[in-house]
Design a protein around this motif. Structure first.
Motif, PDB file in Angstrom:
ATOM      1  N   THR A 101      -5.777   0.332  -8.373  1.00 19.71           N
ATOM      2  CA  THR A 101      -6.498  -0.612  -9.227  1.00 19.71           C
ATOM      3  C   THR A 101      -6.477  -2.014  -8.629  1.00 19.71           C
ATOM      4  O   THR A 101      -7.478  -2.727  -8.670  1.00 19.71           O
ATOM      5  N   ILE A 102      -5.366  -2.393  -8.038  1.00 14.49           N
ATOM      6  CA  ILE A 102      -5.227  -3.746  -7.496  1.00 14.49           C
ATOM      7  C   ILE A 102      -6.069  -3.946  -6.243  1.00 14.49           C
ATOM      8  O   ILE A 102      -6.783  -4.939  -6.121  1.00 14.49           O
ATOM      9  N   VAL A 103      -5.979  -3.002  -5.285  1.00 17.50           N
ATOM     10  CA  VAL A 103      -6.661  -3.212  -4.000  1.00 17.50           C
ATOM     11  C   VAL A 103      -7.696  -2.146  -3.660  1.00 17.50           C
ATOM     12  O   VAL A 103      -8.453  -2.307  -2.711  1.00 17.50           O
ATOM     13  N   GLY A 104      -7.730  -1.047  -4.385  1.00 20.89           N
ATOM     14  CA  GLY A 104      -8.698   0.004  -4.101  1.00 20.89           C
ATOM     15  C   GLY A 104      -8.024   1.252  -3.556  1.00 20.89           C
ATOM     16  O   GLY A 104      -6.876   1.222  -3.108  1.00 20.89           O
ATOM     17  N   LYS A 105      -8.747   2.336  -3.608  1.00 19.44           N
ATOM     18  CA  LYS A 105      -8.208   3.605  -3.116  1.00 19.44           C
ATOM     19  C   LYS A 105      -8.064   3.559  -1.600  1.00 19.44           C
ATOM     20  O   LYS A 105      -8.836   2.912  -0.912  1.00 19.44           O
ATOM     21  N   LYS A 106      -7.045   4.240  -1.126  1.00 25.30           N
ATOM     22  CA  LYS A 106      -6.760   4.320   0.307  1.00 25.30           C
ATOM     23  C   LYS A 106      -6.630   2.932   0.935  1.00 25.30           C
ATOM     24  O   LYS A 106      -7.345   2.591   1.887  1.00 25.30           O
ATOM     25  N   PRO A 107      -5.710   2.116   0.396  1.00 19.97           N
ATOM     26  CA  PRO A 107      -5.541   0.781   0.970  1.00 19.97           C
ATOM     27  C   PRO A 107      -4.945   0.855   2.371  1.00 19.97           C
ATOM     28  O   PRO A 107      -4.216   1.789   2.704  1.00 19.97           O
ATOM     29  N   THR A 108      -5.255  -0.120   3.162  1.00 18.74           N
ATOM     30  CA  THR A 108      -4.652  -0.224   4.484  1.00 18.74           C
ATOM     31  C   THR A 108      -3.204  -0.695   4.329  1.00 18.74           C
ATOM     32  O   THR A 108      -2.819  -1.230   3.282  1.00 18.74           O
ATOM     33  N   GLN A 109      -2.428  -0.524   5.369  1.00 15.61           N
ATOM     34  CA  GLN A 109      -1.046  -1.007   5.346  1.00 15.61           C
ATOM     35  C   GLN A 109      -1.028  -2.519   5.146  1.00 15.61           C
ATOM     36  O   GLN A 109      -0.189  -3.051   4.428  1.00 15.61           O
ATOM     37  N   ALA A 110      -1.981  -3.212   5.726  1.00 17.95           N
ATOM     38  CA  ALA A 110      -2.060  -4.676   5.560  1.00 17.95           C
ATOM     39  C   ALA A 110      -2.310  -5.048   4.107  1.00 17.95           C
ATOM     40  O   ALA A 110      -1.735  -6.020   3.601  1.00 17.95           O
ATOM     41  N   GLN A 111      -3.165  -4.282   3.407  1.00 15.04           N
ATOM     42  CA  GLN A 111      -3.429  -4.564   1.990  1.00 15.04           C
ATOM     43  C   GLN A 111      -2.181  -4.314   1.148  1.00 15.04           C
ATOM     44  O   GLN A 111      -1.882  -5.086   0.239  1.00 15.04           O
ATOM     45  N   VAL A 112      -1.468  -3.243   1.438  1.00 15.07           N
ATOM     46  CA  VAL A 112      -0.235  -2.950   0.699  1.00 15.07           C
ATOM     47  C   VAL A 112       0.775  -4.063   0.915  1.00 15.07           C
ATOM     48  O   VAL A 112       1.397  -4.553  -0.031  1.00 15.07           O
ATOM     49  N   GLU A 113       0.941  -4.495   2.150  1.00 11.45           N
ATOM     50  CA  GLU A 113       1.881  -5.579   2.450  1.00 11.45           C
ATOM     51  C   GLU A 113       1.458  -6.880   1.782  1.00 11.45           C
ATOM     52  O   GLU A 113       2.304  -7.654   1.339  1.00 11.45           O
ATOM     53  N   GLU A 114       0.166  -7.122   1.690  1.00 11.03           N
ATOM     54  CA  GLU A 114      -0.343  -8.347   1.073  1.00 11.03           C
ATOM     55  C   GLU A 114       0.043  -8.441  -0.395  1.00 11.03           C
ATOM     56  O   GLU A 114       0.392  -9.509  -0.891  1.00 11.03           O
ATOM     57  N   VAL A 115      -0.033  -7.324  -1.118  1.00 15.08           N
ATOM     58  CA  VAL A 115       0.228  -7.357  -2.554  1.00 15.08           C
ATOM     59  C   VAL A 115       1.670  -7.001  -2.916  1.00 15.08           C
ATOM     60  O   VAL A 115       2.065  -7.147  -4.065  1.00 15.08           O
ATOM     61  N   SER A 116       2.452  -6.559  -1.942  1.00 16.00           N
ATOM     62  CA  SER A 116       3.850  -6.231  -2.218  1.00 16.00           C
ATOM     63  C   SER A 116       4.647  -7.501  -2.472  1.00 16.00           C
ATOM     64  O   SER A 116       4.426  -8.525  -1.831  1.00 16.00           O
TER      65      SER A 116
END
Length: 162
Positions: A101-116
């Motif tokens: 919901t936050i970044v979209g399905k199948k987020p990249t590792q960079a997107q996960v790190e950005e919101v972590s």
């Protein structure tokens, strides 16, 4: 009692992916800080509270990575986080839904790190009060425990109430 309280209705959902909620929060804080006389508020030592996804949003503003410094805001005096979603590796299915919901399905590792939150907690993080039920079936207690452990390791004053 002398407190000024504001409630933020920020953009959420699949049409308003990250960083839209964070942009809304920083815009609201700038709006308030630019009108401290009108609102009769002290811009120093303000506290932010957020619950669940709102806890994630507030915690994000506490980081140097995507938070107050990035948006040229004064550091919050305290954060109050109720059952915050922190985004961490090896998340459960329920939490992956939050991430989707936050970044979209199948987020990249960079997107996960950005919101972590956890990788971005450092000694400059604001003092934090965390409340979380150990048997919460929606936002698992591990979110709060991992955050509390990271705050302690960084020497940030914090309390985890469960």
């Amino acid at each position: 009692m002398g407190y000024s309280v504001f409630v933020l209705h920020y953009r959420t959902g699949r049409q308003n992916r990250w960083p839209a909620p964070l942009e809304d929060l920083q815009q609201a804080l700038h709006f308030i800080h630019e009108r401290v006389d009108f609102f009769n508020v002290d811009p120093k030592g303000y506290a932010l509270a957020g619950f669940s996804a709102g806890g994630h949003l507030v915690a994000s503003l506490g980081t140097d990575h995507s938070g107050y410094n990035r948006w040229d805001l004064p550091k919050p005096g305290a954060l109050i986080l109720g059952y915050p979603v922190t985004i961490w590796e090896n998340m459960t299915r329920i939490h992956k839904t939050c991430l989707d919901t936050i970044v979209g399905k199948k987020p990249t590792q960079a997107q996960v790190e950005e919101v972590s939150i956890l990788p971005h907690v450092d000694s400059g993080f604001p003092p934090t009060y965390i409340m979380h039920c150990r048997d919460d079936q929606m936002v698992y207690f591990q979110n709060a425990q991992l955050l509390a452990d990271r705050l302690k390791a960084q020497g940030v004053p914090s309390i985890l109430q469960s």
